[in-house]
Design an enzyme around this catalytic site. Structure first.
Site, short mmCIF file in Angstrom:
data_model
loop_
_atom_site.label_atom_id
_atom_site.label_comp_id
_atom_site.label_asym_id
_atom_site.label_seq_id
_atom_site.Cartn_x
_atom_site.Cartn_y
_atom_site.Cartn_z
N GLN A 1 54.28 55.91 79.93
CA GLN A 1 53.01 56.63 79.85
C GLN A 1 53.22 58.11 79.54
O GLN A 1 54.33 58.62 79.56
CB GLN A 1 52.24 56.47 81.16
CG GLN A 1 51.77 55.03 81.40
CD GLN A 1 50.68 54.96 82.45
OE1 GLN A 1 50.95 54.74 83.61
NE2 GLN A 1 49.43 55.14 82.03
N HIS A 2 52.11 58.77 79.25
CA HIS A 2 52.00 60.24 79.18
C HIS A 2 52.58 60.89 77.93
O HIS A 2 52.32 62.06 77.67
CB HIS A 2 52.65 60.90 80.40
CG HIS A 2 52.28 60.31 81.72
ND1 HIS A 2 50.97 60.15 82.11
CD2 HIS A 2 53.04 59.84 82.73
CE1 HIS A 2 50.95 59.61 83.33
NE2 HIS A 2 52.18 59.41 83.72
N ASP B 1 53.13 51.15 81.84
CA ASP B 1 54.25 50.41 82.44
C ASP B 1 53.98 49.94 83.86
O ASP B 1 54.25 48.78 84.20
CB ASP B 1 55.54 51.22 82.35
CG ASP B 1 55.40 52.65 82.84
OD1 ASP B 1 54.34 53.03 83.38
OD2 ASP B 1 56.37 53.43 82.66
#
Length: 514
Positions: free
Chosen positions: A109-110, A266
């Protein structure tokens, strides 16, 4: 603004096995593919109709760190690794891969993938563990005062929005060319299908999502100098969201172009794989980093304790999550320092904790997320004497990680979420001693699982199946069998409560050390 494809997420119509429109011999038993885009590698798993993993293949990835605190990857490396992983499955299991009807994506992520004209990548992706955007976090919250209430999260350097602000401030010539910003998994979908789509769980990690309403926030985007047109379309993780392009369908010998599911970030994909889809379902992940997860039936902003509040990958569900950055990584570090492998270190300890170690350990080797949101604090041992043994220091490492999980549990409780039992997964969960320490420190009964290590790729394959068949989420996302339950030891509750109080005093002292 370039008009890249932004199709809505719509349910597709598929002919199911047994449909009179098809004879059985015309279609093999359907298979489902899960692809997990991790930081260290791309993992692909083939899952059959009975939810058995038929084959798996992982391709390694490397991380570039051009400056302290920077962490980047070239998105094209993800795509090439995905091609290699599926080529390997084609070579080893050609019939199974040819029978794939659905593909699910799970992703780190991110990360910030910046796209320009014709979808070209403008610079390497700034990853989730890139910490350069600390100043931009304050700027973002100043521009978007309702950040914590709307997104459910504190602005942290790891999130996507501060990274984009950093690029706008430090690389204006790059930012001027940006037409779209996507997360890693969404970019991989774009390369495989041509569609710019992302799911709610992944989008929650951007700081641009109105998490309660499950849509992009205009105010959050404006605070990042972006417009809604720069964002991918949104869908649920169980929705159909694109189909594999014709060239790759042919390359892998598939009978028809598989449909893609919306997929998941995830941790949400891991939760789907564990069946943690119902309100109150909780688990602890004792991996390289540590996660305390609990599924919720509504949006609960995390307050000021660095608790994350995200959408789940399944409809009408959310989750809260506390994160400690160095969980099993702390024991791995201690193993390197001592020159002993982890198994040998643990062999010096009793099978069950008898009393807290006289030594304290702060596991802030890479800073800390929950509850401090501090990337610069560093860890250490406290209470060493001439008589301190290696075994006492090893136990202190295990307990320090457990105390960091207790920090996350306390933050969840202050936001209104109380956990009384949880499954425990990750490499560290294989240690009965560490699990027993965790149970007593947390005051929570922990359940060890028969098969809790499937990971995000398996959860993504489950989402792919739902997107194709339309089955009920609860019918597909079943939990693995529990093989043991470890209750807190009442004799240790008082001593560990006192040790935790001493541990809590370490952060302010360590924070003052340059």
């Amino acid at each position: 603004m370039l008009g890249l494809p932004l199709p809505p997420c719509e349910s597709a119509s598929f002919v199911l096995p047994g449909d009179p429109a098809r004879h059985h011999h015309e279609r093999p038993v359907p298979m489902y593919l899960g692809i997990d885009l991790g930081t260290s590698g791309i993992k692909a798993v083939l899952v059959d109709q009975n939810q058995q993993v038929i084959a798996a293949h992982t391709e390694k990835l490397s991380v570039s760190r051009p400056h302290p605190g920077w962490s980047e990857q070239n998105p094209n490396d993800w795509y090439e690794a995905t091609l290699r992983a599926l080529d390997a499955l084609r070579d080893s299991h050609p019939e199974a891969l040819a029978a794939v009807r659905g593909i699910g994506l799970s992703g780190q992520q991110h990360g910030a993938v910046l796209l320009g004209e014709d979808g070209a990548v403008l610079r390497p992706c700034l990853l989730w563990n890139d910490t350069r955007a600390e100043t931009e976090c304050s700027l973002f919250e100043h521009r978007f005062p309702l950040c914590r209430q709307i997104t459910g999260n504190i602005a942290m350097p790891g999130f996507t929005a501060p990274k984009v602000l950093w690029v706008a401030r430090h690389e204006p010539e790059v930012f001027a060319k940006v037409t779209h910003v996507v997360l890693p998994k969404a970019w991989l979908r774009f390369r495989l299908t041509g569609a710019l789509i992302d799911d709610m769980s992944d989008a929650s990690g951007s700081l641009w999502l109105d998490t309660g309403r499950r849509l992009w926030s205009d105010a959050a985007l404006e605070a990042s100098n972006l417009r809604l047109a720069a964002m991918p379309a949104l869908c649920e993780g169980t929705d159909a969201a694109g189909t594999l392009n014709a060239e790759l369908t042919t390359r892998w010998g598939m009978k028809e172009a598989p449909v893609f599911a919306g997929g998941a970030g995830d941790n949400a994909a891991g939760a789907v794989g564990l069946g943690a889809i119902h309100t109150g379902d909780a688990f602890l992940s004792l991996g390289t980093s540590g996660v305390v997860w609990v599924t919720t039936d509504s949006f609960h902003p995390g307050g000021n304790h660095a608790i994350h509040s995200f959408c789940h990958a399944v409809p009408n569900q959310w989750h809260q999550m506390g994160v400690t950055l160095s969980a099993a990584a702390s024991l791995a570090w201690w193993s390197r320092v001592t020159g002993m492998d982890e198994k040998a270190l643990l062999a010096e300890l009793p099978e069950a904790p008898e009393a807290p170690s006289p030594v304290l350990f702060a596991p802030y080797l890479s800073g800390e997320r929950t509850p401090h949101n501090d990337g610069s604090v560093r860890g250490g041992f406290v209470g060493l004497t001439q008589d301190t043994t290696r075994a006492e220091m090893t136990q202190a490492v295990l307990e320090g990680v457990a105390f960091s999980f207790r920090d996350a549990l306390e933050g969840l409780a202050e936001s209104g979420t109380v956990i009384t039992e949880a499954d425990v997964i990750g490499g560290g969960s294989r240690s009965p001693l560490w699990t027993a320490i965790l149970a007593s420190v947390l005051g929570v009964t922990l359940h060890r699982l028969a098969n809790g290590e499937q990971g995000g790729a398996f959860g993504a394959a489950r989402l792919a199946r739902i997107a194709v068949t339309g089955e009920d989420v609860s019918a597909v996302c079943l939990p693995p069998e529990r093989v043991a339950s470890i209750a807190p030891d009442d004799r240790l509750s008082g001593p560990y409560r006192q040790a935790y109080a001493r541990y809590r005093a370490l952060y302010p002292a360590l924070k003052t050390i340059p």
